[in-house]
Enzyme design. Structure first.
Site, PDB file in Angstrom:
ATOM      1  N   LYS A   1       0.835  -1.213   0.000  1.00 50.51           N
ATOM      2  CA  LYS A   1       0.000   0.000   0.000  1.00 50.51           C
ATOM      3  C   LYS A   1       0.860   1.250   0.000  1.00 50.51           C
ATOM      4  CE  LYS A   1      -4.140  -1.921   2.131  1.00 50.51           C
ATOM      5  NZ  LYS A   1      -5.046  -1.911   3.271  1.00 50.51           N
TER       6      LYS A   1
ATOM      7  N   LYS B   1      -5.490 -11.040  -6.020  1.00 48.83           N
ATOM      8  CA  LYS B   1      -6.678 -11.320  -5.209  1.00 48.83           C
ATOM      9  C   LYS B   1      -7.801 -10.309  -5.514  1.00 48.83           C
ATOM     10  CE  LYS B   1      -5.902  -8.677  -1.136  1.00 48.83           C
ATOM     11  NZ  LYS B   1      -5.963  -8.316   0.172  1.00 48.83           N
TER      12      LYS B   1
ATOM     13  N   LYS C   1     -11.179  -4.685  -2.726  1.00 46.45           N
ATOM     14  CA  LYS C   1     -11.981  -3.450  -2.777  1.00 46.45           C
ATOM     15  C   LYS C   1     -11.204  -2.333  -3.436  1.00 46.45           C
ATOM     16  CE  LYS C   1     -13.454  -4.409   1.811  1.00 46.45           C
ATOM     17  NZ  LYS C   1     -13.306  -4.058   3.198  1.00 46.45           N
TER      18      LYS C   1
END
Ligand code: TYM
Length: 335
Positions: free
Chosen positions: A113, A198, A201
């Site tokens: 991230k 994967k 969101k």
């Protein structure tokens, strides 16, 4: 002996998808009679990346309604919102002070991230795993049912608990070391656009995931457009065919059939035959959840009462652990 305690949560960042359902919520529901369950909306986690304040409350509300719609039963499960129990923030500070910085810098999710955010990476993003550790340890959880992507965070949780007990509570451990509960099937649902990534969101493409509240038309469209391969005959576990494995796994989990049954059923199929089957199965599996969601979501009084009750029960346990931690650290107790 009392029931073992389960704790888990999901971030309220919109777009709750099949990965969240098959990797987490469904397993909570299936195991709930066996355990004493504490399931929460991880809203403090949601601001570790840039967020939209106008959305936070409504995303939180939607997630609570979805928990209920997916079948969480209040006789076994306590549902609450993380920010309603201030012990989460307080324990995080205390544990921050005993957590070596390099443990956090090594976290895979942080690295992934942080790369995306460049110079805007917040201290909160780095500290996220300590907050998650506090979420779990406050409730003295025995088991934490999550998807595969949370495994490293749970290892850290155990390391921090062990370090705390070793440094400050040697004679009588204060914090319980939890075990992850990661099912083999569904622990890693992959993107519809790329079977090696994967389902997430944060993927900018809506076509990469099926959301629990998608309409039948949206589901049909997404499955129609999902990535496949040119090979006829569908098989599990072929490393050359990640999309095929993912779609067959989804079909297995959503149809309730066994892997062996699906392997036989689909071995001679082409995508033209399989996609409509997966579409129909997905729509049918989500229909009861969506109907229940519609019935619950308009009942604000009910949802508020669930959260009021949940907060009280959660606070009682969390505050007790927090007091024990503070006592072990040597704080003067309030009078
Ligand atoms: P979050 O909100 O990213 O995801 C919630 C749950 O869904 C699982 N999951 C998946 N499972 C299978 N396949 C996927 N593609 C997939 N995507 C998500 C996650 O593994 C998770 O179980 N840090 C957590 C929230 C959290 C938490 C906690 C969880 C905060 N405190 C304490 C357990 C205990 C998170 O961001 O999950």
């Amino acid at each position: 002996m009392g029931k073992q305690r389960v704790l888990s949560g999901i971030q309220p960042t919109g777009d709750y998808h099949l990965g969240n359902y098959l990797g987490a919520i469904r397993n909570w529901v299936e195991g709930q009679n066996e355990y004493e369950n504490y399931l929460f909306v991880a809203d403090l986690h949601a601001i570790t990346v840039p967020h939209e304040p106008k959305q936070l409350a409504s995303d939180t509300y939607t997630l609570v309604a979805l928990y209920l719609a997916c079948g969480l039963d209040l006789t076994h499960s306590t549902i609450f919102v993380q920010s309603h129990v201030s012990a989460h923030s307080e324990l995080t500070w205390l544990l921050n002070c005993i957590t070596p910085l390099n443990w956090l810098q090594d976290m895979i999710q942080f690295k992934e991230k942080a790369v995306k955010q460049g110079e805007n990476v917040s201290v909160g993003l780095l500290d996220y795993p300590v907050l998650m550790t506090s979420d779990i340890l406050l409730y003295q959880a025995d088991k934490v049912p999550v998807g595969e992507d949370q495994k490293q965070h749970l290892e850290l949780t155990r390391d921090i608990a062990a370090r705390f007990n070793h440094l400050f509570a040697k004679d009588q451990p204060v914090l319980k070391l939890p075990d992850p509960l990661i099912r083999k099937e569904g622990a890693r649902v992959m993107s519809l656009a790329d079977g090696t990534r994967k389902m997430s969101k944060s993927d900018p493409s809506e076509l990469s995931r099926i959301n629990l509240l998608d309409t039948p038309e949206q589901i049909q469209y997404k499955i129609k457009r999902c990535k496949t391969d040119p090979i006829r005959g569908l098989t599990f576990d072929d490393p050359e065919r990640p999309e095929c494995n993912n779609l067959l796994t989804l079909y297995t989990l959503l149809s309730g059939k066994t892997k062996e049954e699906v392997a036989v059923e689909c071995q001679d199929m082409g995508w033209g035959q399989f996609k409509p089957l997966l579409t129909e199965t997905t729509i049918n599996a989500l229909k009861p959840i969506q109907e229940k969601y519609q019935a619950i979501t308009d009942d604000k009084t009910y949802i508020e009462s669930v959260l009021r009750d949940g907060r009280e029960k959660a606070q009682a346990i969390a505050n007790q652990t927090l007091s024990q931690v503070k006592a072990a650290l040597g704080y003067l107790a309030p009078v």
